[in-house]
Scaffold this active site. Structure first.
Site, short mmCIF file in Angstrom:
data_model
loop_
_atom_site.label_atom_id
_atom_site.label_comp_id
_atom_site.label_asym_id
_atom_site.label_seq_id
_atom_site.Cartn_x
_atom_site.Cartn_y
_atom_site.Cartn_z
N GLN A 175 0.85 -1.20 0.00
CA GLN A 175 0.00 0.00 0.00
C GLN A 175 0.88 1.24 0.00
O GLN A 175 1.72 1.42 0.89
CB GLN A 175 -0.92 0.04 1.22
CG GLN A 175 -1.94 1.18 1.10
CD GLN A 175 -2.76 1.42 2.37
OE1 GLN A 175 -2.20 1.62 3.44
NE2 GLN A 175 -4.07 1.42 2.24
N TYR A 257 -5.80 11.46 3.64
CA TYR A 257 -4.40 11.67 3.24
C TYR A 257 -4.38 12.42 1.90
O TYR A 257 -5.42 12.79 1.37
CB TYR A 257 -3.65 10.34 3.22
CG TYR A 257 -3.58 9.72 4.61
CD1 TYR A 257 -2.98 10.42 5.66
CD2 TYR A 257 -4.14 8.47 4.88
CE1 TYR A 257 -2.95 9.89 6.94
CE2 TYR A 257 -4.12 7.93 6.17
CZ TYR A 257 -3.51 8.65 7.20
OH TYR A 257 -3.50 8.14 8.47
N ARG A 399 -8.15 -5.34 12.84
CA ARG A 399 -7.84 -5.58 14.27
C ARG A 399 -7.86 -7.05 14.67
O ARG A 399 -6.98 -7.47 15.45
CB ARG A 399 -8.76 -4.72 15.14
CG ARG A 399 -8.43 -3.23 15.03
CD ARG A 399 -9.55 -2.36 15.55
NE ARG A 399 -10.78 -2.56 14.80
CZ ARG A 399 -11.97 -2.08 15.15
NH1 ARG A 399 -12.08 -1.36 16.24
NH2 ARG A 399 -13.03 -2.30 14.40
#
Ligand SMILES: Cc1cc2nc3c(=O)[nH]c(=O)nc-3n(C[C@H](O)[C@H](O)[C@H](O)COP(=O)(O)O)c2cc1C
Length: 446
Positions: A175, A257, A399
């Site tokens: 990524q 971002y 998670r």
């Protein structure tokens, strides 16, 4: 407690209502999948529950989906269906979602990363994502972020990729991102999104709007020359990524971002050709995507992660998301990884189980682009339901993979899926887990 129950009910009701409101989206599905989509549309009734109610129906849909997946002639739990994207073949539909580790030194991944990614690759997921890896030193979120702008970083990544390939059937996706106005901040477990107390670097963004007014640095407005430089940094990182042997590349255009902040009208208030309409806001992200696609090997797939909702007044609309999705696909994105939010600090997201999956469904079934669903997908049953209902093509799980790198191995044993690959040294654990699951299935818990 009562408010959680009320929220669950409201989420189910909203999902159910949206399914009926948008039923036209599903009209091209085969009748079996259409029925499954209807039955599971509230996101409260999943695969295992449907199997209890009508095992024959589940057997038929599992058989049909497997047949469509390269002609497999037996029913399979949908999460274990293989998936192909360009030249990349995945063993199953489970993805280890990108997760920043903040353990890099000068952008170089360390032994932490080798162990972290190595464990998750040997844990059974079909595809493992790296964390957001930054295209230059000043593209980083924090001083602990990984990068890919020099040969030293390339060599460290190559070591990780080679371990993954040598020790597991998992594929690994790089990524790439640029933090934009959310850069030069503290490590994730410190005061996240807050600026470093010293050694800050200057920030760039489409518009000079700080993320946390009065706290964050004010970014400089990107000039044409700066856009060209950032695009070239992405291309250099993609080239180094190809040399390191990554199987897939993802451009991070989510979570506020740099590239995401061009897309959202909340963060892009430019008056030139890069601001205004959604088509204008797309221009720079598309330039980067096209340049990267040209530098990335043609047989390897490329994904883009987007925030498909800003959860704030004046943010992206559903119609914008469809325009964005189709434009990204036309420019070479093979799949879109559908996240949401983190565009502005004033966001008000509505959380719940599989809470972003309806957005992945929107992009896949209205936009016509393959998707990765992500967000509170924490049970194997969720993955089975999302894949069988055609709400997404892959499920990214974040998670739960921090707590258990072998999440997929455990899920396979629990479902009696004995064909799951396990590392040879761990075979005895496979046998034990499978025996325990078989005993539990007949109620033998003594
Ligand atoms: C520790 C941590 C770090 C993360 N870092 C990234 C990242 O580098 N890039 C990204 O796109 N998402 C990142 N995310 C978001 C996850 O990929 C995922 O979208 C999100 O956690 C929701 O999935 P979950 O409910 O399964 O945790 C991060 C999440 C966590 C918990």
């Amino acid at each position: 407690m009562h408010s959680v129950e009320a929220q669950k009910l409201q989420n189910a009701a909203r999902n159910r209502m949206e399914w009926f409101e948008n039923v036209a989206r599903y009209e091209s599905m085969e009748p079996l999948q259409f029925a499954y989509s209807l039955l599971s549309g509230s996101q409260r009734i999943g695969h295992a529950n449907l199997k209890l109610r009508d095992a024959g129906f589940i057997d038929r849909i599992e058989t049909r989906l497997a047949a469509k997946c390269g002609g497999i002639a037996r029913p399979l739990p949908p999460m274990f269906l293989p998936f192909r994207l360009r030249g990349m073949q995945l063993a199953n539909r489970v993805v280890v979602s990108p997760m920043a580790q903040y353990r890099a030194v000068e952008g170089v991944p360390t032994d932490w990363h080798l162990v972290h990614y190595g464990a998750r690759a040997t844990g059974g997921a079909g595809l493992v994502f790296t964390e957001m890896t930054c295209t230059s030193a000043d593209a980083r979120i924090s001083p602990g972020c990984t990068g890919l702008w020099n040969e030293t970083q390339g060599a460290a990544w190559r070591r990780i990729v080679e371990f993954v390939h040598a020790s597991s059937p998992a594929r690994i996706c790089l990524q790439l991102g640029h933090a934009g106005r959310k850069g030069s901040t503290q490590l994730g477990w410190q005061e996240a999104d807050h600026p470093l107390s010293r050694d800050n670097w200057p920030l760039w963004a489409p518009s000079p709007l700080p993320y946390l007014p009065g706290i964050s640095q004010v970014p400089r407005e990107m000039t044409a020359a700066r856009m060209e430089a950032v695009k070239n940094d992405f291309v250099r990182a993609a080239t180094l990524g190809a040399e390191a042997g990554f199987d897939m590349l993802e451009l991070h255009m989510a979570h506020g971002y740099l590239l995401a902040s061009f897309l959202s009208p909340l963060t892009n208030i430019r008056s030139d050709e890069y601001g205004g309409s959604v088509e204008n806001r797309l221009k720079f992200p598309l330039q980067v995507l096209r340049a990267v696609r040209a530098a990335w090997p043609a047989d390897k797939p490329l994904s883009v992660r987007i925030s498909a909702c800003d959860w704030a007044e004046g943010g992206l609309r559903e119609a914008d998301v469809i325009v964005i999705a189709r434009a990204l696909a036309a420019a070479g994105a093979d799949i879109l990884d559908i996240s949401s939010g983190q565009t502005v600090a004033t966001q008000q997201p509505v959380y719940g189980r599989m809470w972003q999956t309806p957005l992945a469904d929107l992009v896949r079934n209205l936009g016509g682009v393959p998707t990765i669903a992500v967000g509170n997908i924490y049970e194997a049953d969720h993955v089975n339901s999302i894949i069988a209902a055609g709400r997404a093509d892959l499920c990214a799980i974040a998670r739960p993979h921090l707590a258990n790198p072998s999440w997929t191995l455990a899920a396979a044993a629990a479902q009696g899926y004995a064909e799951q690959w396990w590392p040879e040294p761990y075979q005895s654990a496979k046998n034990q887990l499978e025996r325990a699951a078989a005993r539990a299935a007949i109620g033998d818990t003594v």
